[in-house]
Design a protein around this motif. Structure first.
Motif, PDB file in Angstrom:
ATOM      1  N   MET A 169       0.976  -1.220   0.058  1.00 21.45           N
ATOM      2  CA  MET A 169      -0.170   0.060  -0.075  1.00 21.45           C
ATOM      3  C   MET A 169       0.864   1.271   0.030  1.00 21.45           C
ATOM      4  SD  MET A 169      -2.755  -0.337   2.784  1.00 21.45           S
ATOM      5  CE  MET A 169      -3.905  -1.845   2.804  1.00 21.45           C
ATOM      6  N   ALA A 170       0.508   2.064  -0.603  1.00 22.52           N
ATOM      7  CA  ALA A 170       0.959   3.781  -0.462  1.00 22.52           C
ATOM      8  C   ALA A 170       0.544   4.051   0.760  1.00 22.52           C
ATOM      9  CB  ALA A 170       0.554   4.467  -1.561  1.00 22.52           C
ATOM     10  N   LEU A 171       1.145   5.037   1.335  1.00 24.60           N
ATOM     11  CA  LEU A 171       0.683   5.703   2.427  1.00 24.60           C
ATOM     12  C   LEU A 171       0.104   7.020   2.256  1.00 24.60           C
ATOM     13  CD1 LEU A 171       4.182   5.416   4.274  1.00 24.60           C
ATOM     14  CD2 LEU A 171       2.240   4.087   4.660  1.00 24.60           C
ATOM     15  N   LEU A 172      -0.556   7.485   3.269  1.00 24.66           N
ATOM     16  CA  LEU A 172      -1.376   8.621   3.041  1.00 24.66           C
ATOM     17  C   LEU A 172      -1.390   9.784   4.377  1.00 24.66           C
ATOM     18  CD1 LEU A 172      -4.363   9.384   4.529  1.00 24.66           C
ATOM     19  CD2 LEU A 172      -4.564   7.012   3.498  1.00 24.66           C
ATOM     20  N   ILE A 173      -1.292  11.001   4.172  1.00 22.35           N
ATOM     21  CA  ILE A 173      -1.314  11.812   5.313  1.00 22.35           C
ATOM     22  C   ILE A 173      -2.409  12.456   5.605  1.00 22.35           C
ATOM     23  CG2 ILE A 173      -0.173  14.120   6.056  1.00 22.35           C
ATOM     24  CD1 ILE A 173       2.230  13.700   4.083  1.00 22.35           C
ATOM     25  N   THR A 174      -2.995  12.162   6.884  1.00 19.81           N
ATOM     26  CA  THR A 174      -4.143  12.580   7.349  1.00 19.81           C
ATOM     27  C   THR A 174      -4.398  14.017   7.540  1.00 19.81           C
ATOM     28  OG1 THR A 174      -3.992  12.025   9.479  1.00 19.81           O
ATOM     29  CG2 THR A 174      -4.675  10.300   8.411  1.00 19.81           C
ATOM     30  N   ASP A 175      -5.536  14.321   8.106  1.00 16.71           N
ATOM     31  CA  ASP A 175      -5.760  15.838   8.105  1.00 16.71           C
ATOM     32  C   ASP A 175      -5.273  16.244   9.634  1.00 16.71           C
ATOM     33  OD1 ASP A 175      -7.483  15.896   6.049  1.00 16.71           O
ATOM     34  OD2 ASP A 175      -9.565  15.685   7.080  1.00 16.71           O
ATOM     35  N   PRO A 226       9.175   2.970   6.435  1.00 16.41           N
ATOM     36  CA  PRO A 226       8.842   4.073   5.992  1.00 16.41           C
ATOM     37  C   PRO A 226       9.508   5.241   6.644  1.00 16.41           C
ATOM     38  CG  PRO A 226       6.829   2.824   5.986  1.00 16.41           C
ATOM     39  CD  PRO A 226       7.935   2.262   6.968  1.00 16.41           C
ATOM     40  N   GLN A 227      10.202   5.942   6.187  1.00 19.89           N
ATOM     41  CA  GLN A 227      11.173   7.142   6.846  1.00 19.89           C
ATOM     42  C   GLN A 227       9.874   8.104   7.398  1.00 19.89           C
ATOM     43  OE1 GLN A 227      14.781   6.744   7.580  1.00 19.89           O
ATOM     44  NE2 GLN A 227      13.434   4.976   7.130  1.00 19.89           N
ATOM     45  N   CYS A 228       8.894   8.647   6.540  1.00 25.23           N
ATOM     46  CA  CYS A 228       8.020   9.664   7.198  1.00 25.23           C
ATOM     47  C   CYS A 228       7.317   9.004   8.217  1.00 25.23           C
ATOM     48  CB  CYS A 228       7.090   9.904   5.767  1.00 25.23           C
ATOM     49  SG  CYS A 228       5.977   8.546   5.235  1.00 25.23           S
ATOM     50  N   VAL A 229       6.896   7.930   8.186  1.00 22.87           N
ATOM     51  CA  VAL A 229       6.134   7.217   9.451  1.00 22.87           C
ATOM     52  C   VAL A 229       7.246   7.270  10.656  1.00 22.87           C
ATOM     53  CG1 VAL A 229       5.070   5.337  10.395  1.00 22.87           C
ATOM     54  CG2 VAL A 229       4.770   5.963   8.139  1.00 22.87           C
ATOM     55  N   GLU A 230       8.607   6.955  10.475  1.00 19.76           N
ATOM     56  CA  GLU A 230       9.192   7.186  11.644  1.00 19.76           C
ATOM     57  C   GLU A 230       9.718   8.632  12.349  1.00 19.76           C
ATOM     58  OE1 GLU A 230      11.466   4.308  13.044  1.00 19.76           O
ATOM     59  OE2 GLU A 230       9.825   3.391  11.879  1.00 19.76           O
ATOM     60  N   ILE A 231       9.683   9.722  11.265  1.00 23.21           N
ATOM     61  CA  ILE A 231       9.957  10.692  11.780  1.00 23.21           C
ATOM     62  C   ILE A 231       8.900  11.856  12.304  1.00 23.21           C
ATOM     63  CG2 ILE A 231      10.046  11.986   9.345  1.00 23.21           C
ATOM     64  CD1 ILE A 231      12.847  13.221  10.450  1.00 23.21           C
ATOM     65  N   CYS A 232       7.637  11.345  11.710  1.00 27.85           N
ATOM     66  CA  CYS A 232       6.312  11.939  11.894  1.00 27.85           C
ATOM     67  C   CYS A 232       6.093  12.320  13.651  1.00 27.85           C
ATOM     68  CB  CYS A 232       5.321  11.667  11.226  1.00 27.85           C
ATOM     69  SG  CYS A 232       3.557  12.530  11.435  1.00 27.85           S
ATOM     70  N   PRO A 233       6.048  13.645  13.959  1.00 27.66           N
ATOM     71  CA  PRO A 233       5.957  13.652  15.604  1.00 27.66           C
ATOM     72  C   PRO A 233       4.452  13.365  15.996  1.00 27.66           C
ATOM     73  CG  PRO A 233       5.679  15.758  14.346  1.00 27.66           C
ATOM     74  CD  PRO A 233       6.434  14.824  13.182  1.00 27.66           C
ATOM     75  N   ILE A 234       3.633  13.409  14.974  1.00 27.92           N
ATOM     76  CA  ILE A 234       2.080  13.205  15.613  1.00 27.92           C
ATOM     77  C   ILE A 234       1.496  11.934  14.979  1.00 27.92           C
ATOM     78  CG2 ILE A 234       1.700  15.758  15.997  1.00 27.92           C
ATOM     79  CD1 ILE A 234       0.168  15.887  13.301  1.00 27.92           C
ATOM     80  N   ASP A 235       2.214  11.313  14.244  1.00 26.53           N
ATOM     81  CA  ASP A 235       1.561   9.760  13.706  1.00 26.53           C
ATOM     82  C   ASP A 235       0.389   9.993  12.920  1.00 26.53           C
ATOM     83  OD1 ASP A 235       1.546   6.961  13.625  1.00 26.53           O
ATOM     84  OD2 ASP A 235       0.417   6.783  15.407  1.00 26.53           O
ATOM     85  N   CYS A 236       0.531  10.626  11.816  1.00 22.04           N
ATOM     86  CA  CYS A 236      -0.747  11.050  11.091  1.00 22.04           C
ATOM     87  C   CYS A 236      -0.308  10.373   9.568  1.00 22.04           C
ATOM     88  CB  CYS A 236      -0.785  12.426  10.937  1.00 22.04           C
ATOM     89  SG  CYS A 236       0.311  13.423   9.985  1.00 22.04           S
ATOM     90  N   ILE A 237       0.388   9.548   9.540  1.00 20.31           N
ATOM     91  CA  ILE A 237       0.812   8.595   8.181  1.00 20.31           C
ATOM     92  C   ILE A 237       0.514   7.416   8.114  1.00 20.31           C
ATOM     93  CG2 ILE A 237       2.373   8.652   6.166  1.00 20.31           C
ATOM     94  CD1 ILE A 237       3.900  10.876   7.417  1.00 20.31           C
ATOM     95  N   PRO A 238      -0.739   7.156   8.064  1.00 23.81           N
ATOM     96  CA  PRO A 238      -1.187   5.365   7.981  1.00 23.81           C
ATOM     97  C   PRO A 238      -1.188   4.920   6.639  1.00 23.81           C
ATOM     98  CG  PRO A 238      -3.190   6.681   7.901  1.00 23.81           C
ATOM     99  CD  PRO A 238      -1.943   7.684   8.022  1.00 23.81           C
ATOM    100  N   LYS A 239      -1.115   3.636   6.421  1.00 26.61           N
ATOM    101  CA  LYS A 239      -1.367   3.116   5.131  1.00 26.61           C
ATOM    102  C   LYS A 239      -2.770   3.447   4.515  1.00 26.61           C
ATOM    103  CE  LYS A 239       1.278  -1.071   6.235  1.00 26.61           C
ATOM    104  NZ  LYS A 239       2.261  -1.460   5.267  1.00 26.61           N
ATOM    105  N   ASP A 240      -2.475   3.662   3.226  1.00 24.03           N
ATOM    106  CA  ASP A 240      -3.799   4.258   2.406  1.00 24.03           C
ATOM    107  C   ASP A 240      -4.568   2.937   2.117  1.00 24.03           C
ATOM    108  OD1 ASP A 240      -5.470   5.281   0.516  1.00 24.03           O
ATOM    109  OD2 ASP A 240      -4.086   6.410  -0.410  1.00 24.03           O
ATOM    110  N   PRO A 241      -5.610   2.845   2.449  1.00 22.04           N
ATOM    111  CA  PRO A 241      -6.514   1.686   2.171  1.00 22.04           C
ATOM    112  C   PRO A 241      -7.131   1.774   0.674  1.00 22.04           C
ATOM    113  CG  PRO A 241      -7.681   3.036   3.475  1.00 22.04           C
ATOM    114  CD  PRO A 241      -6.441   3.744   3.478  1.00 22.04           C
ATOM    115  N   ASN A 242      -7.035   2.873  -0.229  1.00 23.46           N
ATOM    116  CA  ASN A 242      -7.355   2.901  -1.321  1.00 23.46           C
ATOM    117  C   ASN A 242      -6.201   2.470  -2.419  1.00 23.46           C
ATOM    118  OD1 ASN A 242     -10.038   3.732  -0.691  1.00 23.46           O
ATOM    119  ND2 ASN A 242      -9.137   5.932  -0.287  1.00 23.46           N
TER     120      ASN A 242
END
Length: 82
Positions: A1-7, A48-64
């Motif tokens: 899956m690709a990842l996505l950044i949430t609101d 995933p480097q973005c997931v590792e570094i994100c301070p608020i944990d807003c990058i889950p797997k994109d179910p789409n």
């Protein structure tokens, strides 16, 4: 899956520079991930480097955009021409 950044993204700009595929860019309100370029860092890193570094944990797997490890590796090879 690709990842996505949430609101919940706070536009801190730490994810964009660590993406090895240049899949992350600044959107209108939050950063966004181009699923055509996101390999979840397969081929580059173990996590995933973005997931590792994100301070608020807003990058889950994109179910789409479900993809197997082999799909992600094939995308990595296509993007990097390896």
């Amino acid at each position: 899956m690709a990842l996505l950044i949430t609101d919940e993204c706070i536009n801190c700009d730490v994810c964009e520079p660590v993406c090895p595929n240049d899949a992350i860019s600044e959107g209108d309100d939050i950063y966004v991930i181009n699923p055509d370029l996101c390999t979840e860092c397969v081929g580059h890193f173990d996590e995933p480097q973005c997931v590792e570094i994100c301070p608020i944990d807003c990058i889950p797997k994109d179910p789409n955009h479900e993809e197997s490890q082999s799909d992600l590796m094939a995308k990595f090879q296509r993007i990097t021409k390896q």
